[in-house]
Write a protein that holds these residues in place. Structure first.
Motif, PDB file in Angstrom:
ATOM      1  N   VAL A 213       0.833  -1.202   0.000  1.00 57.57           N
ATOM      2  CA  VAL A 213       0.000   0.000   0.000  1.00 57.57           C
ATOM      3  C   VAL A 213       0.868   1.252   0.000  1.00 57.57           C
ATOM      4  CG1 VAL A 213      -1.699   1.340   1.320  1.00 57.57           C
ATOM      5  CG2 VAL A 213      -1.977  -1.145   1.068  1.00 57.57           C
ATOM      6  N   SER A 214       1.981   1.209   0.720  1.00 57.98           N
ATOM      7  CA  SER A 214       2.873   2.372   0.779  1.00 57.98           C
ATOM      8  C   SER A 214       3.504   2.688  -0.582  1.00 57.98           C
ATOM      9  CB  SER A 214       3.977   2.138   1.817  1.00 57.98           C
ATOM     10  OG  SER A 214       4.873   1.130   1.380  1.00 57.98           O
ATOM     11  N   LYS A 215       3.536   1.684  -1.485  1.00 55.98           N
ATOM     12  CA  LYS A 215       4.097   1.885  -2.821  1.00 55.98           C
ATOM     13  C   LYS A 215       3.034   2.253  -3.853  1.00 55.98           C
ATOM     14  CE  LYS A 215       7.019  -1.241  -4.254  1.00 55.98           C
ATOM     15  NZ  LYS A 215       7.570  -2.575  -4.580  1.00 55.98           N
ATOM     16  N   MET A 216       1.761   2.195  -3.439  1.00 55.87           N
ATOM     17  CA  MET A 216       0.661   2.437  -4.372  1.00 55.87           C
ATOM     18  C   MET A 216       0.210   3.895  -4.360  1.00 55.87           C
ATOM     19  SD  MET A 216      -1.497  -1.040  -3.473  1.00 55.87           S
ATOM     20  CE  MET A 216      -2.991  -0.540  -4.323  1.00 55.87           C
ATOM     21  N   GLY A 217      -0.196   4.365  -5.529  1.00 56.03           N
ATOM     22  CA  GLY A 217      -0.802   5.681  -5.628  1.00 56.03           C
ATOM     23  C   GLY A 217      -2.307   5.561  -5.637  1.00 56.03           C
ATOM     24  N   LEU A 218      -2.973   6.678  -5.810  1.00 60.42           N
ATOM     25  CA  LEU A 218      -4.431   6.717  -5.769  1.00 60.42           C
ATOM     26  C   LEU A 218      -5.041   5.846  -6.872  1.00 60.42           C
ATOM     27  CD1 LEU A 218      -7.027   7.829  -4.576  1.00 60.42           C
ATOM     28  CD2 LEU A 218      -6.756   9.863  -6.034  1.00 60.42           C
ATOM     29  N   VAL A 219      -4.447   5.865  -8.068  1.00 60.52           N
ATOM     30  CA  VAL A 219      -4.988   5.092  -9.190  1.00 60.52           C
ATOM     31  C   VAL A 219      -4.986   3.606  -8.861  1.00 60.52           C
ATOM     32  CG1 VAL A 219      -4.631   4.424 -11.593  1.00 60.52           C
ATOM     33  CG2 VAL A 219      -4.344   6.819 -10.914  1.00 60.52           C
ATOM     34  N   GLU A 220      -3.881   3.108  -8.310  1.00 61.80           N
ATOM     35  CA  GLU A 220      -3.787   1.680  -7.982  1.00 61.80           C
ATOM     36  C   GLU A 220      -4.736   1.314  -6.841  1.00 61.80           C
ATOM     37  OE1 GLU A 220       0.737   0.304  -8.827  1.00 61.80           O
ATOM     38  OE2 GLU A 220       0.511   2.068  -7.532  1.00 61.80           O
ATOM     39  N   ALA A 248      -1.808  -2.264  10.122  1.00 58.01           N
ATOM     40  CA  ALA A 248      -3.077  -1.601   9.787  1.00 58.01           C
ATOM     41  C   ALA A 248      -2.944  -0.089   9.878  1.00 58.01           C
ATOM     42  CB  ALA A 248      -4.174  -2.098  10.725  1.00 58.01           C
ATOM     43  N   ARG A 249      -2.259   0.400  10.900  1.00 61.79           N
ATOM     44  CA  ARG A 249      -2.067   1.849  11.031  1.00 61.79           C
ATOM     45  C   ARG A 249      -1.273   2.404   9.841  1.00 61.79           C
ATOM     46  NH1 ARG A 249      -2.238   0.604  16.697  1.00 61.79           N
ATOM     47  NH2 ARG A 249      -0.077  -0.133  16.699  1.00 61.79           N
ATOM     48  N   CYS A 250      -0.278   1.635   9.384  1.00 62.34           N
ATOM     49  CA  CYS A 250       0.503   2.067   8.211  1.00 62.34           C
ATOM     50  C   CYS A 250      -0.374   2.107   6.958  1.00 62.34           C
ATOM     51  CB  CYS A 250       1.680   1.125   7.989  1.00 62.34           C
ATOM     52  SG  CYS A 250       2.950   1.204   9.275  1.00 62.34           S
ATOM     53  N   ILE A 251      -1.269   1.119   6.830  1.00 59.79           N
ATOM     54  CA  ILE A 251      -2.200   1.107   5.696  1.00 59.79           C
ATOM     55  C   ILE A 251      -3.099   2.337   5.733  1.00 59.79           C
ATOM     56  CG2 ILE A 251      -4.156  -0.118   4.659  1.00 59.79           C
ATOM     57  CD1 ILE A 251      -2.849  -2.733   5.657  1.00 59.79           C
ATOM     58  N   VAL A 252      -3.642   2.631   6.899  1.00 58.09           N
ATOM     59  CA  VAL A 252      -4.545   3.775   7.044  1.00 58.09           C
ATOM     60  C   VAL A 252      -3.826   5.075   6.693  1.00 58.09           C
ATOM     61  CG1 VAL A 252      -5.874   5.147   8.702  1.00 58.09           C
ATOM     62  CG2 VAL A 252      -6.017   2.645   8.743  1.00 58.09           C
ATOM     63  N   MET A 253      -2.616   5.243   7.202  1.00 60.98           N
ATOM     64  CA  MET A 253      -1.891   6.485   6.936  1.00 60.98           C
ATOM     65  C   MET A 253      -1.528   6.619   5.458  1.00 60.98           C
ATOM     66  SD  MET A 253       0.493   7.030  10.334  1.00 60.98           S
ATOM     67  CE  MET A 253       1.166   5.356  10.410  1.00 60.98           C
ATOM     68  N   GLY A 254      -1.190   5.475   4.808  1.00 58.04           N
ATOM     69  CA  GLY A 254      -0.903   5.511   3.377  1.00 58.04           C
ATOM     70  C   GLY A 254      -2.130   5.884   2.562  1.00 58.04           C
ATOM     71  N   MET A 255      -3.288   5.327   2.950  1.00 54.69           N
ATOM     72  CA  MET A 255      -4.518   5.649   2.242  1.00 54.69           C
ATOM     73  C   MET A 255      -4.944   7.096   2.488  1.00 54.69           C
ATOM     74  SD  MET A 255      -6.845   2.226   2.723  1.00 54.69           S
ATOM     75  CE  MET A 255      -8.104   2.875   1.599  1.00 54.69           C
ATOM     76  N   PHE A 256      -4.815   7.535   3.715  1.00 53.35           N
ATOM     77  CA  PHE A 256      -5.186   8.917   4.051  1.00 53.35           C
ATOM     78  C   PHE A 256      -4.376   9.914   3.219  1.00 53.35           C
ATOM     79  CE2 PHE A 256      -4.406  12.788   6.484  1.00 53.35           C
ATOM     80  CZ  PHE A 256      -5.707  13.215   6.758  1.00 53.35           C
ATOM     81  N   LYS A 257      -3.083   9.641   3.095  1.00 52.31           N
ATOM     82  CA  LYS A 257      -2.222  10.555   2.333  1.00 52.31           C
ATOM     83  C   LYS A 257      -2.618  10.582   0.861  1.00 52.31           C
ATOM     84  CE  LYS A 257       2.630  11.401   1.150  1.00 52.31           C
ATOM     85  NZ  LYS A 257       4.034  10.930   1.318  1.00 52.31           N
ATOM     86  N   LEU A 287     -10.560   7.156  11.883  1.00 54.47           N
ATOM     87  CA  LEU A 287     -10.433   8.603  12.097  1.00 54.47           C
ATOM     88  C   LEU A 287      -9.373   8.905  13.144  1.00 54.47           C
ATOM     89  CD1 LEU A 287     -14.199   9.655  12.064  1.00 54.47           C
ATOM     90  CD2 LEU A 287     -12.463  10.301  10.382  1.00 54.47           C
ATOM     91  N   LYS A 288      -9.350   8.095  14.200  1.00 52.97           N
ATOM     92  CA  LYS A 288      -8.393   8.299  15.284  1.00 52.97           C
ATOM     93  C   LYS A 288      -6.971   8.112  14.782  1.00 52.97           C
ATOM     94  CE  LYS A 288      -7.331   6.673  19.964  1.00 52.97           C
ATOM     95  NZ  LYS A 288      -7.722   5.723  21.037  1.00 52.97           N
ATOM     96  N   VAL A 289      -6.740   7.097  13.933  1.00 53.74           N
ATOM     97  CA  VAL A 289      -5.394   6.860  13.384  1.00 53.74           C
ATOM     98  C   VAL A 289      -4.963   8.034  12.526  1.00 53.74           C
ATOM     99  CG1 VAL A 289      -4.031   5.398  11.854  1.00 53.74           C
ATOM    100  CG2 VAL A 289      -5.594   4.350  13.486  1.00 53.74           C
ATOM    101  N   ALA A 290      -5.848   8.482  11.644  1.00 54.31           N
ATOM    102  CA  ALA A 290      -5.509   9.591  10.762  1.00 54.31           C
ATOM    103  C   ALA A 290      -5.232  10.869  11.548  1.00 54.31           C
ATOM    104  CB  ALA A 290      -6.645   9.827   9.763  1.00 54.31           C
ATOM    105  N   THR A 291      -6.000  11.122  12.588  1.00 52.07           N
ATOM    106  CA  THR A 291      -5.803  12.328  13.404  1.00 52.07           C
ATOM    107  C   THR A 291      -4.465  12.277  14.136  1.00 52.07           C
ATOM    108  OG1 THR A 291      -8.189  12.505  13.743  1.00 52.07           O
ATOM    109  CG2 THR A 291      -6.761  13.713  15.267  1.00 52.07           C
ATOM    110  N   SER A 292      -4.112  11.116  14.654  1.00 51.81           N
ATOM    111  CA  SER A 292      -2.855  10.984  15.400  1.00 51.81           C
ATOM    112  C   SER A 292      -1.638  11.111  14.506  1.00 51.81           C
ATOM    113  CB  SER A 292      -2.815   9.633  16.119  1.00 51.81           C
ATOM    114  OG  SER A 292      -2.809   8.562  15.206  1.00 51.81           O
ATOM    115  N   SER A 293      -1.806  10.885  13.196  1.00 49.58           N
ATOM    116  CA  SER A 293      -0.670  10.959  12.282  1.00 49.58           C
ATOM    117  C   SER A 293      -0.391  12.378  11.830  1.00 49.58           C
ATOM    118  CB  SER A 293      -0.939  10.082  11.042  1.00 49.58           C
ATOM    119  OG  SER A 293      -2.016  10.599  10.278  1.00 49.58           O
ATOM    120  N   GLN A 294      -1.299  13.293  12.123  1.00 48.74           N
ATOM    121  CA  GLN A 294      -1.133  14.693  11.681  1.00 48.74           C
ATOM    122  C   GLN A 294      -0.248  15.473  12.666  1.00 48.74           C
ATOM    123  OE1 GLN A 294      -2.429  15.717   8.572  1.00 48.74           O
ATOM    124  NE2 GLN A 294      -2.483  13.476   8.610  1.00 48.74           N
TER     125      GLN A 294
END
Length: 294
Positions: A213-220, A248-257, A287-294
């Motif tokens: 997921v960390s290597k994927m862009g929005l299109v993928e 899972a937290r890494c997946i969420v942060m990659g998707m959020f970005k 939401l909590k994961v994304a907020t904590s990563s900011q």
């Protein structure tokens, strides 16, 4: 005239002699060590195996795949290890020569990883890493796809076991797989294993998935499906092992970005997406994961 009786106190006492203990010459450890006629004790079988790192492997002289991997079918596990090391050398330096035998090599890797002998397991895992680096996406072709699926399962199982040196080698192989393969098709191969009944397998599958997921862009991500990714991340956030939850937290942060890159109100956009596609409790977790990563 009566004779004088000799006092009994003057009779010398005779102490009985105890029998001497016989020395058992055969049991004498010094005698054993000094006996030149004895056959030397053979070293443990695993001592015959030399684990050569990929960096120290050398090209073969006059390589021929049939000559150098013919020992793969041997019943002697040491010969199988030698042939796997030759296959590694072919993979690294003579890739095209090994390609016609790739399916057979994968079948031997799977069989070797199921073997109870740890030395053979480790050698087969090391060979897997070199084959991943050499062939990459070609392993996902239709001709080898089924065999690759079985190999992937064995690597996840070996990464989940208790033998540390086997587990660490399997982790390295999974990293090599992620680095050498296009993320989207590999993620699709890994996805079923985050629902595996074994919690360790789930965690081991979650780690390379997060790397993909960390290597994927929005299109993928859209090609895979945004909602399935969100649901997978939500499930892993509640998994039993901390490794799965961290992945899972890494997946969420990659998707959020990726999903909010062009959004002015990032948190609001993310909140709307999660609430529209997840249960309230799962949406709150993401939401909590994304907020904590900011």
């Amino acid at each position: 005239m009566a004779m004088a009786l000799r006092s009994i106190d003057n009779v010398p006492l005779v102490t009985p002699k105890m029998p001497k203990k016989q020395t058992n010459v055969a049991a004498d450890p010094i005698q054993k060590r000094n006996d030149e006629n004895q056959n030397p004790v053979p070293p443990p079988a695993d001592a015959a195996i030399d684990y050569v790192s990929s960096e120290n492997l050398k090209p073969l002289t006059n390589p021929n795949s049939n000559d150098f991997i013919e020992g793969l079918d041997s019943k002697d596990w040491v010969k199988v290890c030698e042939s796997l090391n030759n296959a590694r050398r072919l993979a690294l330096f003579h890739t095209d020569l090994l390609l016609p035998s790739l399916e057979k090599i994968i079948a031997v890797l799977i069989k070797s990883m199921k073997n109870p002998r740890s030395a053979l397991i480790k050698t087969s895992i090391m060979a897997s890493s070199d084959i991943f680096n050499a062939f990459g996406d070609r392993l996902l072709d239709a001709s080898t796809s089924n065999a690759f699926d079985q190999l992937l399962l064995q690597l996840l199982l070996k990464a989940s076991q208790d033998k540390k040196f086997v587990c660490e080698e399997a982790d390295k192989a999974l990293k090599a797989l992620v680095q050498s393969t296009t993320p989207l098709p590999l993620l699709q191969k890994l996805r079923p294993y985050v629902s595996h009944s074994n919690h360790r397998v789930r965690a081991k599958a979650a780690i390379p998935i997060s790397d993909c997921v960390s290597k994927m862009g929005l299109v993928e991500m859209k090609q895979h499906g945004i909602v399935p990714l969100l649901q997978m991340a939500a499930d892993l956030l509640n998994d039993r092992l901390p490794e799965a939850r961290e992945a899972a937290r890494c997946i969420v942060m990659g998707m959020f970005k990726a999903l909010t890159e062009n959004e002015e109100q990032k948190q609001e956009a993310w909140q709307s997406l999660c609430q529209a596609n997840l249960s309230p409790i799962h949406a709150q977790s993401l939401l909590k994961v994304a907020t904590s990563s900011q």
